[in-house]
Each structure stands twice: as C-alpha cells, then as structure tokens.
Design a protein around this motif. Structure first.
Motif, short mmCIF file in Angstrom:
data_model
loop_
_atom_site.label_atom_id
_atom_site.label_comp_id
_atom_site.label_asym_id
_atom_site.label_seq_id
_atom_site.Cartn_x
_atom_site.Cartn_y
_atom_site.Cartn_z
N ALA A 268 0.84 -1.20 0.00
CA ALA A 268 0.00 0.00 0.00
C ALA A 268 0.87 1.24 0.00
O ALA A 268 1.90 1.30 0.65
CB ALA A 268 -0.90 0.00 1.23
N LEU A 269 0.43 2.23 -0.75
CA LEU A 269 1.14 3.50 -0.76
C LEU A 269 0.30 4.53 0.00
O LEU A 269 -0.90 4.63 -0.21
CB LEU A 269 1.37 4.00 -2.19
CG LEU A 269 2.38 3.23 -3.00
CD1 LEU A 269 2.50 3.86 -4.39
CD2 LEU A 269 3.73 3.21 -2.34
N CYS A 270 0.95 5.26 0.86
CA CYS A 270 0.26 6.34 1.57
C CYS A 270 0.67 7.66 0.94
O CYS A 270 1.53 7.72 0.05
CB CYS A 270 0.57 6.29 3.06
SG CYS A 270 2.31 6.49 3.46
N ALA A 271 0.08 8.73 1.41
CA ALA A 271 0.36 10.05 0.84
C ALA A 271 1.83 10.41 0.94
O ALA A 271 2.38 11.02 0.02
CB ALA A 271 -0.51 11.10 1.53
N ALA A 272 2.50 10.03 2.02
CA ALA A 272 3.92 10.35 2.17
C ALA A 272 4.76 9.64 1.11
O ALA A 272 5.74 10.20 0.61
CB ALA A 272 4.40 9.98 3.57
N ASP A 273 4.37 8.42 0.75
CA ASP A 273 5.09 7.71 -0.30
C ASP A 273 4.92 8.41 -1.64
O ASP A 273 5.88 8.59 -2.40
CB ASP A 273 4.57 6.27 -0.44
CG ASP A 273 4.86 5.41 0.77
OD1 ASP A 273 5.91 5.60 1.41
OD2 ASP A 273 4.02 4.55 1.08
N VAL A 274 3.70 8.80 -1.95
CA VAL A 274 3.42 9.51 -3.20
C VAL A 274 4.16 10.85 -3.21
O VAL A 274 4.78 11.22 -4.21
CB VAL A 274 1.90 9.70 -3.40
CG1 VAL A 274 1.61 10.58 -4.61
CG2 VAL A 274 1.21 8.34 -3.55
N ALA A 275 4.15 11.55 -2.09
CA ALA A 275 4.86 12.84 -1.99
C ALA A 275 6.35 12.65 -2.26
O ALA A 275 6.97 13.47 -2.95
CB ALA A 275 4.64 13.46 -0.61
N ALA B 43 -1.92 14.05 -7.76
CA ALA B 43 -0.95 12.95 -7.71
C ALA B 43 -1.61 11.77 -7.03
O ALA B 43 -2.24 11.90 -5.97
CB ALA B 43 0.31 13.36 -6.96
N VAL B 44 -1.49 10.62 -7.68
CA VAL B 44 -2.10 9.39 -7.18
C VAL B 44 -1.09 8.26 -7.27
O VAL B 44 -0.17 8.32 -8.07
CB VAL B 44 -3.39 9.04 -7.97
CG1 VAL B 44 -4.44 10.13 -7.84
CG2 VAL B 44 -3.07 8.77 -9.43
N PRO B 45 -1.28 7.21 -6.45
CA PRO B 45 -0.38 6.05 -6.57
C PRO B 45 -0.70 5.23 -7.81
O PRO B 45 -1.82 5.28 -8.33
CB PRO B 45 -0.67 5.26 -5.29
CG PRO B 45 -2.01 5.70 -4.83
CD PRO B 45 -2.22 7.08 -5.34
N ALA B 46 0.28 4.50 -8.28
CA ALA B 46 0.08 3.60 -9.41
C ALA B 46 -1.05 2.63 -9.08
O ALA B 46 -1.18 2.18 -7.95
CB ALA B 46 1.37 2.83 -9.71
N GLY B 47 -1.91 2.37 -10.06
CA GLY B 47 -3.03 1.46 -9.86
C GLY B 47 -4.29 2.14 -9.34
O GLY B 47 -5.34 1.52 -9.27
N PHE B 48 -4.20 3.39 -8.96
CA PHE B 48 -5.34 4.15 -8.45
C PHE B 48 -6.30 4.43 -9.60
O PHE B 48 -5.88 4.82 -10.69
CB PHE B 48 -4.84 5.46 -7.85
CG PHE B 48 -5.88 6.29 -7.17
CD1 PHE B 48 -6.16 6.13 -5.83
CD2 PHE B 48 -6.58 7.28 -7.87
CE1 PHE B 48 -7.11 6.92 -5.19
CE2 PHE B 48 -7.52 8.07 -7.24
CZ PHE B 48 -7.79 7.88 -5.90
#
Length: 163
Positions: free
Chosen positions: A15-22, A90-95
């Motif tokens: 899982a990706l959270c907002a901090a990962d995407v940032a 900005a969104v994570p891959a697969g979103f």
C-alpha cells in the motif's frame, strides 16, 4: 514527512500512503528543477500537500489522493488554483483516477501525476494559468519564509519555540 509503509492505508507493504506519493513526486519534480516543500499553509486556512517553484518562479501545487473517497469528497481543491500557476493531482500507481478526467475536476486546467515511493510520471500536463504579479509575490515570499523556517528548525530544533 515520510512514514513507514506499515502506516499506510491497509497496513500492507504494497500500500502507498500520501507520504510515499509525496516522496516520488518530489523526486520527479527535483529532476525537472522544481524545488518542493510539503504541507504548505495557504491564505484562507487551506494547506497544499506539495508546493514547488520552478526556475522562472512559477508555482506548482500538487494535491495527493490515495483514496477514492478522499478524491470524490474534496470540496476545497479549487481554492488552490488561486495560489499556483499550475495544478496537479498525484495518485499512486493502480489508483482509479477516472474521476479526475470528469468535468468536475477541470481536466483542461489540472494535470495528473502517477507516483510510487521512488519516482513519478506526469500522465497529463497541467495547464499554465499565470498568477497576478501581486499574488505571485505573496505566495513566493510565503514559500521562501516557510522553507527557511523549516531549515532553521532542522539546524536548531529549539527555534521552533519562537513561532
């Protein structure tokens, strides 16, 4: 600002959270010579997830979404347009970013970035709508002061008590 993957949405390492995407978006923007800071307070009490400045002084705001409910329920994002020359989601891959293509999300004005923990890619460029000079000055000064204050606090954590 970064958090461990276990604190992300479902606790799984995938899982990706907002901090990962940032993190991924920040790395990509740096490669394009945009300097970025996160969690930037704006006039009106709003807070941009990421704000960046390019070499010409243009301001970019990136709004991060990692859940569909947060995306659909966000009624404040249009206020960010008054503080930037260019706006991106900005969104994570697969979103499932299909709602961002709908008219409510102004696809002719807003861009789309897909990110993971390590990098990001611009899927759709955001349109450049130049800020008025007085707004740009106010936003740029606020950006610079925020960045300087954060740097000062890193060097001397006790200075955070001064405001």
């Amino acid at each position: 600002m970064l958090v461990a993957p276990s604190s992300c949405l479902d606790g799984s390492p995938e899982a990706l959270c907002a901090a990962d995407v940032a993190r991924g978006v920040t790395r990509m923007l740096l490669r394009h010579d945009l300097t970025t800071i996160g969690e930037v307070p704006l006039d009106g009490g709003r807070r941009a997830d990421l704000m960046a400045l390019d070499v010409k002084g243009r301001i970019v705001i990136v709004e991060i979404k990692v859940s569909r409910a947060d995306l659909i329920g966000d009624a404040k994002w249009r206020e960010y347009l008054d503080h930037c020359d260019r706006f991106y989601w900005a969104v994570p891959a697969g979103f499932d970013a299909s709602p961002i293509d709908g008219p409510a999300f102004l696809p002719d004005r807003t861009g789309l970035i897909v990110a993971d923990r390590y990098d990001a890619a611009i899927v759709r460029e955001g349109a450049t709508v130049p800020l008025a000079a007085h707004v740009r000055k106010r936003c740029t000064l606020a950006f610079a002061r925020r960045a300087a204050r954060r740097l000062t606090t890193l060097v001397d954590p006790e200075t955070s008590a001064f405001g």
